[in-house]
Design a protein around this motif. Structure first.
Motif, PDB file in Angstrom:
ATOM      1  N   LEU A  96     -16.048  15.766  -0.465  1.00  7.19           N
ATOM      2  CA  LEU A  96     -17.307  16.273   0.280  1.00  7.19           C
ATOM      3  C   LEU A  96     -17.902  17.217  -0.622  1.00  7.19           C
ATOM      4  N   GLU A  97     -17.443  17.779  -1.759  1.00 13.38           N
ATOM      5  CA  GLU A  97     -18.342  18.407  -2.534  1.00 13.38           C
ATOM      6  C   GLU A  97     -19.323  17.563  -3.231  1.00 13.38           C
ATOM      7  N   HIS A  98     -18.921  16.494  -3.681  1.00  9.59           N
ATOM      8  CA  HIS A  98     -19.810  15.577  -4.409  1.00  9.59           C
ATOM      9  C   HIS A  98     -20.941  15.192  -3.431  1.00  9.59           C
ATOM     10  N   LEU A  99     -20.394  14.842  -2.074  1.00  7.65           N
ATOM     11  CA  LEU A  99     -21.396  14.597  -1.034  1.00  7.65           C
ATOM     12  C   LEU A  99     -22.325  15.682  -0.756  1.00  7.65           C
ATOM     13  N   ALA A 100     -22.070  16.945  -0.478  1.00 11.80           N
ATOM     14  CA  ALA A 100     -22.931  18.215  -0.410  1.00 11.80           C
ATOM     15  C   ALA A 100     -23.732  18.164  -1.676  1.00 11.80           C
ATOM     16  N   HIS A 101     -23.367  18.121  -2.642  1.00 11.65           N
ATOM     17  CA  HIS A 101     -24.328  18.016  -3.967  1.00 11.65           C
ATOM     18  C   HIS A 101     -25.205  17.057  -3.885  1.00 11.65           C
ATOM     19  N   ARG A 102     -24.918  15.995  -3.734  1.00  8.37           N
ATOM     20  CA  ARG A 102     -25.886  14.744  -3.632  1.00  8.37           C
ATOM     21  C   ARG A 102     -26.951  15.130  -2.643  1.00  8.37           C
ATOM     22  N   ILE A 103     -26.667  15.551  -1.489  1.00 13.85           N
ATOM     23  CA  ILE A 103     -27.621  15.853  -0.379  1.00 13.85           C
ATOM     24  C   ILE A 103     -28.590  17.154  -1.011  1.00 13.85           C
ATOM     25  N   ILE A 104     -27.951  18.018  -1.364  1.00 13.77           N
ATOM     26  CA  ILE A 104     -28.930  19.119  -1.983  1.00 13.77           C
ATOM     27  C   ILE A 104     -29.851  18.749  -3.243  1.00 13.77           C
ATOM     28  N   ASP A 105     -29.324  17.784  -4.034  1.00 10.94           N
ATOM     29  CA  ASP A 105     -30.145  17.208  -5.199  1.00 10.94           C
ATOM     30  C   ASP A 105     -31.369  16.586  -4.314  1.00 10.94           C
ATOM     31  N   ARG A 106     -30.995  15.703  -3.565  1.00  9.74           N
ATOM     32  CA  ARG A 106     -32.068  14.823  -2.987  1.00  9.74           C
ATOM     33  C   ARG A 106     -33.033  15.704  -2.023  1.00  9.74           C
ATOM     34  N   VAL A 107     -32.623  16.771  -1.371  1.00 11.37           N
ATOM     35  CA  VAL A 107     -33.626  17.605  -0.863  1.00 11.37           C
ATOM     36  C   VAL A 107     -34.567  18.299  -1.799  1.00 11.37           C
ATOM     37  N   LEU A 108     -33.689  18.547  -2.767  1.00 15.98           N
ATOM     38  CA  LEU A 108     -34.879  19.434  -4.135  1.00 15.98           C
ATOM     39  C   LEU A 108     -35.680  18.543  -4.653  1.00 15.98           C
ATOM     40  N   HIS A 109     -35.089  17.101  -5.009  1.00 13.93           N
ATOM     41  CA  HIS A 109     -36.005  16.105  -5.537  1.00 13.93           C
ATOM     42  C   HIS A 109     -37.119  15.576  -4.664  1.00 13.93           C
ATOM     43  N   ASP A 110     -36.910  15.383  -3.552  1.00 16.21           N
ATOM     44  CA  ASP A 110     -37.971  14.707  -2.692  1.00 16.21           C
ATOM     45  C   ASP A 110     -38.726  15.722  -1.757  1.00 16.21           C
ATOM     46  N   LEU A 111     -38.427  16.985  -1.879  1.00 15.29           N
ATOM     47  CA  LEU A 111     -39.315  18.147  -1.191  1.00 15.29           C
ATOM     48  C   LEU A 111     -39.570  19.376  -1.963  1.00 15.29           C
ATOM     49  N   PRO A 112     -40.697  19.168  -2.923  1.00 18.03           N
ATOM     50  CA  PRO A 112     -40.659  20.095  -4.101  1.00 18.03           C
ATOM     51  C   PRO A 112     -40.971  21.334  -3.487  1.00 18.03           C
ATOM     52  N   HIS A 113     -41.459  21.673  -2.421  1.00 16.29           N
ATOM     53  CA  HIS A 113     -41.826  23.103  -1.767  1.00 16.29           C
ATOM     54  C   HIS A 113     -40.637  23.712  -1.170  1.00 16.29           C
ATOM     55  N   VAL A 114     -39.493  22.914  -0.974  1.00 12.69           N
ATOM     56  CA  VAL A 114     -38.560  23.691  -0.548  1.00 12.69           C
ATOM     57  C   VAL A 114     -37.770  24.597  -1.810  1.00 12.69           C
ATOM     58  N   GLN A 115     -37.460  25.847  -1.541  1.00 18.27           N
ATOM     59  CA  GLN A 115     -36.892  26.745  -2.572  1.00 18.27           C
ATOM     60  C   GLN A 115     -35.490  26.946  -2.261  1.00 18.27           C
ATOM     61  N   ARG A 116     -34.779  26.806  -1.489  1.00 19.71           N
ATOM     62  CA  ARG A 116     -33.335  26.958  -1.352  1.00 19.71           C
ATOM     63  C   ARG A 116     -32.748  25.983  -0.379  1.00 19.71           C
ATOM     64  N   VAL A 117     -31.789  25.564  -0.755  1.00 12.61           N
ATOM     65  CA  VAL A 117     -31.108  24.818   0.311  1.00 12.61           C
ATOM     66  C   VAL A 117     -29.473  24.972   0.400  1.00 12.61           C
ATOM     67  N   GLU A 118     -29.089  25.127   1.380  1.00 11.03           N
ATOM     68  CA  GLU A 118     -27.660  25.384   1.889  1.00 11.03           C
ATOM     69  C   GLU A 118     -27.148  24.087   2.607  1.00 11.03           C
ATOM     70  N   VAL A 119     -25.902  23.546   2.319  1.00 16.85           N
ATOM     71  CA  VAL A 119     -25.368  22.501   3.169  1.00 16.85           C
ATOM     72  C   VAL A 119     -23.922  22.412   3.307  1.00 16.85           C
ATOM     73  N   SER A 120     -23.591  22.326   4.752  1.00 19.62           N
ATOM     74  CA  SER A 120     -22.027  22.223   4.957  1.00 19.62           C
ATOM     75  C   SER A 120     -21.722  20.799   5.344  1.00 19.62           C
ATOM     76  N   VAL A 121     -20.672  20.181   4.855  1.00 18.17           N
ATOM     77  CA  VAL A 121     -20.102  18.966   5.288  1.00 18.17           C
ATOM     78  C   VAL A 121     -18.889  18.969   5.700  1.00 18.17           C
ATOM     79  N   SER A 122     -18.451  18.560   6.777  1.00 19.10           N
ATOM     80  CA  SER A 122     -17.213  18.498   7.515  1.00 19.10           C
ATOM     81  C   SER A 122     -16.696  17.240   7.735  1.00 19.10           C
ATOM     82  N   LYS A 123     -15.292  17.094   7.444  1.00 17.23           N
ATOM     83  CA  LYS A 123     -14.809  15.914   7.850  1.00 17.23           C
ATOM     84  C   LYS A 123     -13.839  16.145   9.118  1.00 17.23           C
ATOM     85  N   PHE A 124     -13.916  15.513  10.037  1.00 20.09           N
ATOM     86  CA  PHE A 124     -13.085  15.858  11.126  1.00 20.09           C
ATOM     87  C   PHE A 124     -11.779  14.914  11.243  1.00 20.09           C
TER      88      PHE A 124
END
Length: 123
Positions: free
Chosen positions: A71-99
């Protein structure tokens, strides 16, 4: 500065440390928060002045489709993608849960949360 959040996103995906988890799949949840300047969007009521929620969802959806062991890797990828694709975003927080993670006992969900700021200029 302001915050946009997508909460309670749910996906069926094929993540997991064990090969069996990647074959049978599981239900996952994602909560995403981004910080950006929302002043112009508030003043103008124009979508190009903010972060489009549909685009945020699409980025998360696409990352959820590519299997990950942790899950850590998945969250890391999501953050990387948001920061890469949306240059005006300054901070990202993501929580990933497995049920219902395979722990050998009752556990409603396992969750990881990662945060990152966009790197600033080095002075």
């Amino acid at each position: 500065m302001g915050q946009i959040a997508l909460e309670g996103l749910e996906f069926f995906a094929f993540h997991g440390y064990y090969d069996e988890e990647q074959k049978i799949g599981n239900k996952y949840g994602v909560d995403l928060k981004v910080r950006t300047n929302l002043y112009r969007a508030g003043a103008t009521d124009k979508l190009p002045e903010t972060v489009n929620y549909e685009l945020l969802y699409k980025l998360v959806y696409e990352e959820m489709q590519a299997p990950a062991r942790l899950l850590e890797h998945l969250a890391h990828r999501i953050i990387d993608r948001v920061l890469h694709d949306l240059p005006h975003v300054q901070r990202v927080e993501v929580s990933v849960s497995k049920f219902n993670p395979p722990l050998g006992g009752i556990c409603h969900r396992a969750r990881v949360t990662l945060k990152r700021k966009r790197p600033g200029p080095v002075l």
